[in-house]
Design a protein around this motif. Structure first.
Motif, PDB file in Angstrom:
ATOM      1  N   LEU A  66       3.042   4.822  -4.442  1.00 18.24           N
ATOM      2  CA  LEU A  66       3.152   4.744  -2.988  1.00 18.24           C
ATOM      3  C   LEU A  66       4.539   5.175  -2.530  1.00 18.24           C
ATOM      4  N   GLY A  67       5.229   5.922  -3.361  1.00 15.61           N
ATOM      5  CA  GLY A  67       6.543   6.440  -3.031  1.00 15.61           C
ATOM      6  C   GLY A  67       6.455   7.779  -2.335  1.00 15.61           C
ATOM      7  N   GLU A  68       7.508   8.565  -2.425  1.00 14.07           N
ATOM      8  CA  GLU A  68       7.585   9.819  -1.676  1.00 14.07           C
ATOM      9  C   GLU A  68       6.481  10.793  -2.048  1.00 14.07           C
ATOM     10  N   GLU A  69       6.122  10.836  -3.331  1.00 10.34           N
ATOM     11  CA  GLU A  69       5.095  11.793  -3.750  1.00 10.34           C
ATOM     12  C   GLU A  69       3.783  11.531  -3.037  1.00 10.34           C
ATOM     13  N   ARG A  70       3.378  10.261  -2.941  1.00  3.15           N
ATOM     14  CA  ARG A  70       2.114   9.936  -2.293  1.00  3.15           C
ATOM     15  C   ARG A  70       2.240  10.006  -0.775  1.00  3.15           C
ATOM     16  N   LEU A  71       3.411   9.667  -0.250  1.00  2.00           N
ATOM     17  CA  LEU A  71       3.594   9.755   1.188  1.00  2.00           C
ATOM     18  C   LEU A  71       3.488  11.192   1.661  1.00  2.00           C
ATOM     19  N   GLU A  72       3.883  12.130   0.798  1.00  4.37           N
ATOM     20  CA  GLU A  72       3.727  13.533   1.151  1.00  4.37           C
ATOM     21  C   GLU A  72       2.253  13.876   1.309  1.00  4.37           C
ATOM     22  N   VAL A  73       1.405  13.272   0.474  1.00  2.04           N
ATOM     23  CA  VAL A  73      -0.027  13.532   0.545  1.00  2.04           C
ATOM     24  C   VAL A  73      -0.633  12.939   1.799  1.00  2.04           C
ATOM     25  N   VAL A  74      -0.288  11.683   2.086  1.00  2.00           N
ATOM     26  CA  VAL A  74      -0.938  11.012   3.209  1.00  2.00           C
ATOM     27  C   VAL A  74      -0.379  11.433   4.554  1.00  2.00           C
ATOM     28  N   LEU A  75       0.800  12.049   4.570  1.00  2.00           N
ATOM     29  CA  LEU A  75       1.388  12.472   5.829  1.00  2.00           C
ATOM     30  C   LEU A  75       1.277  13.970   6.076  1.00  2.00           C
ATOM     31  N   GLY A 104      12.047   3.616   9.186  1.00  2.00           N
ATOM     32  CA  GLY A 104      11.848   2.667   8.093  1.00  2.00           C
ATOM     33  C   GLY A 104      11.651   3.306   6.742  1.00  2.00           C
ATOM     34  N   LEU A 105      11.336   4.608   6.723  1.00  2.00           N
ATOM     35  CA  LEU A 105      11.097   5.286   5.456  1.00  2.00           C
ATOM     36  C   LEU A 105      12.048   6.451   5.239  1.00  2.00           C
ATOM     37  N   GLY A 106      12.703   6.905   6.298  1.00  2.00           N
ATOM     38  CA  GLY A 106      13.614   8.030   6.175  1.00  2.00           C
ATOM     39  C   GLY A 106      12.873   9.352   6.164  1.00  2.00           C
ATOM     40  N   PRO A 107      13.565  10.449   5.794  1.00  2.00           N
ATOM     41  CA  PRO A 107      12.920  11.767   5.753  1.00  2.00           C
ATOM     42  C   PRO A 107      11.801  11.807   4.727  1.00  2.00           C
ATOM     43  N   VAL A 108      10.625  12.239   5.148  1.00  2.00           N
ATOM     44  CA  VAL A 108       9.461  12.326   4.263  1.00  2.00           C
ATOM     45  C   VAL A 108       8.942  13.758   4.285  1.00  2.00           C
ATOM     46  N   ALA A 109       8.797  14.352   3.101  1.00  2.00           N
ATOM     47  CA  ALA A 109       8.288  15.717   3.025  1.00  2.00           C
ATOM     48  C   ALA A 109       6.873  15.772   3.556  1.00  2.00           C
ATOM     49  N   ALA A 166      -5.763   3.398  -6.792  1.00  2.00           N
ATOM     50  CA  ALA A 166      -6.601   4.424  -6.166  1.00  2.00           C
ATOM     51  C   ALA A 166      -7.230   3.894  -4.879  1.00  2.00           C
ATOM     52  N   ALA A 167      -7.685   2.649  -4.903  1.00  2.00           N
ATOM     53  CA  ALA A 167      -8.302   2.058  -3.714  1.00  2.00           C
ATOM     54  C   ALA A 167      -7.278   1.912  -2.594  1.00  2.00           C
ATOM     55  N   LYS A 168      -6.053   1.537  -2.941  1.00  2.00           N
ATOM     56  CA  LYS A 168      -5.008   1.368  -1.932  1.00  2.00           C
ATOM     57  C   LYS A 168      -4.667   2.695  -1.284  1.00  2.00           C
ATOM     58  N   GLN A 174       5.612   1.427   6.910  1.00  2.71           N
ATOM     59  CA  GLN A 174       6.704   0.656   6.329  1.00  2.71           C
ATOM     60  C   GLN A 174       6.245  -0.752   5.965  1.00  2.71           C
ATOM     61  N   ARG A 175       5.468  -1.379   6.851  1.00  2.00           N
ATOM     62  CA  ARG A 175       4.971  -2.728   6.566  1.00  2.00           C
ATOM     63  C   ARG A 175       3.999  -2.721   5.390  1.00  2.00           C
ATOM     64  N   VAL A 176       3.136  -1.690   5.345  1.00  2.00           N
ATOM     65  CA  VAL A 176       2.155  -1.605   4.256  1.00  2.00           C
ATOM     66  C   VAL A 176       2.858  -1.433   2.914  1.00  2.00           C
ATOM     67  N   VAL A 177       3.780  -0.473   2.849  1.00  2.00           N
ATOM     68  CA  VAL A 177       4.485  -0.209   1.598  1.00  2.00           C
ATOM     69  C   VAL A 177       5.357  -1.394   1.207  1.00  2.00           C
ATOM     70  N   GLY A 178       5.999  -2.026   2.202  1.00  2.00           N
ATOM     71  CA  GLY A 178       6.834  -3.188   1.903  1.00  2.00           C
ATOM     72  C   GLY A 178       6.030  -4.334   1.308  1.00  2.00           C
ATOM     73  N   GLY A 179       4.865  -4.614   1.894  1.00  2.00           N
ATOM     74  CA  GLY A 179       4.018  -5.672   1.351  1.00  2.00           C
ATOM     75  C   GLY A 179       3.517  -5.350  -0.041  1.00  2.00           C
ATOM     76  N   TYR A 180       3.186  -4.070  -0.268  1.00  2.00           N
ATOM     77  CA  TYR A 180       2.710  -3.648  -1.585  1.00  2.00           C
ATOM     78  C   TYR A 180       3.813  -3.836  -2.628  1.00  2.00           C
ATOM     79  N   PHE A 181       5.026  -3.447  -2.289  1.00  2.00           N
ATOM     80  CA  PHE A 181       6.135  -3.582  -3.231  1.00  2.00           C
ATOM     81  C   PHE A 181       6.468  -5.047  -3.487  1.00  2.00           C
ATOM     82  N   ASN A 182       6.364  -5.880  -2.472  1.00  2.00           N
ATOM     83  CA  ASN A 182       6.671  -7.300  -2.656  1.00  2.00           C
ATOM     84  C   ASN A 182       5.770  -7.934  -3.708  1.00  2.00           C
ATOM     85  N   TYR A 183       4.527  -7.474  -3.777  1.00  2.00           N
ATOM     86  CA  TYR A 183       3.586  -8.046  -4.744  1.00  2.00           C
ATOM     87  C   TYR A 183       3.696  -7.384  -6.115  1.00  2.00           C
TER      88      TYR A 183
END
Length: 225
Positions: free
Chosen positions: A171-180, A199-204, A123-125, A149-158
């Motif tokens: 932090l996948g497509e469902e949340r990207l739809e909200v933040v975008l 870096g993320l492709g088509p985002v709804a 939730a904080a992220k 892309q850098r933010v999501v990549g770093g999050y997934f790496n951890y």
């Protein structure tokens, strides 16, 4: 974290190394990151004694444990079996380093340490990502996409652990739809269904009725360049 590491090296690390050598009757495992500490004991009697003596040790340096974040719990390979014999429920969980640790089982019924992203951390992220995107909304979609892309990549790496794949959808497509959804492309008075983010492709990015901006006169395309 740097000052905590230097201070706790003398207050805690050196002391517990001596303690488990002189006083523990079973194995003792210690994991510390700054002032976040998890200590595992083979014997419950060692855990109980350590808890009391740790309070005394920290008191000498005017320190104390946070009572809301400090607890003794039964955890590990045999925790569920032993609790079941006593008529108790499932083993408790605990959060450490942004992950919730759970006593689980494989499909074959063997013990499995399950780690999920902490709900508070997720939730904080998401709040942070929303705030940052709002602050960067004057930038083009391309620049925002590269940053995201850098933010999501770093999050997934951890957080990309075998038992945590489903939680990564946060932090996948469902949340990207909200933040975008505040980055809307208007063409012919209708919002676009998606935006191709580098870096993320088509985002709804379909806008919600209650928050959708209406195109001003003569403005049919926004925030794409």
């Amino acid at each position: 974290p740097l000052l905590a590491n230097v201070y706790l090296h003398y207050v805690f690390d050196l002391w517990i190394q001596q303690w488990r050598t002189r006083h523990a009757h079973g194995e003792v495992t210690v994991v510390r990151y700054a002032d976040d500490i998890v200590v595992g004991f083979q014997n419950q009697s060692d855990a109980t004694r350590f808890r009391m003596e740790l309070d005394a040790r920290l008191g000498k340096f005017a320190l104390e444990l946070n009572p809301e974040k400090t607890r003794l719990l039964e955890f590990g390979r045999y925790a569920a079996e032993r609790r079941a014999v006593r008529g108790m429920g499932k083993p408790e969980t605990f959060d450490f380093m942004g992950l919730t640790h759970i006593c689980g089982k494989t499909r074959a019924g063997d013990y499995l340490l399950v780690r999920h992203t902490s709900r508070k951390r997720m939730a904080a992220k998401l709040r942070w990502v929303r705030d940052e995107l709002t602050r960067r909304r004057h930038l083009s979609i391309k620049k925002q996409g590269l940053w995201l892309q850098r933010v999501v990549g770093g999050y997934f790496n951890y957080h990309a652990l075998p038992t945590n794949i489903e939680a990564l959808g946060g932090l996948g497509e469902e949340r990207l739809e909200v933040v975008l959804d505040h980055r809307i492309e208007w063409r012919g008075g209708r919002p676009a269904q998606s935006v191709d983010v580098p870096g993320l492709g088509p985002v709804a990015c379909t806008a919600r009725p209650e928050t959708s901006p209406k195109p001003s006169a003569g403005t049919w395309e926004r925030n794409l360049r």
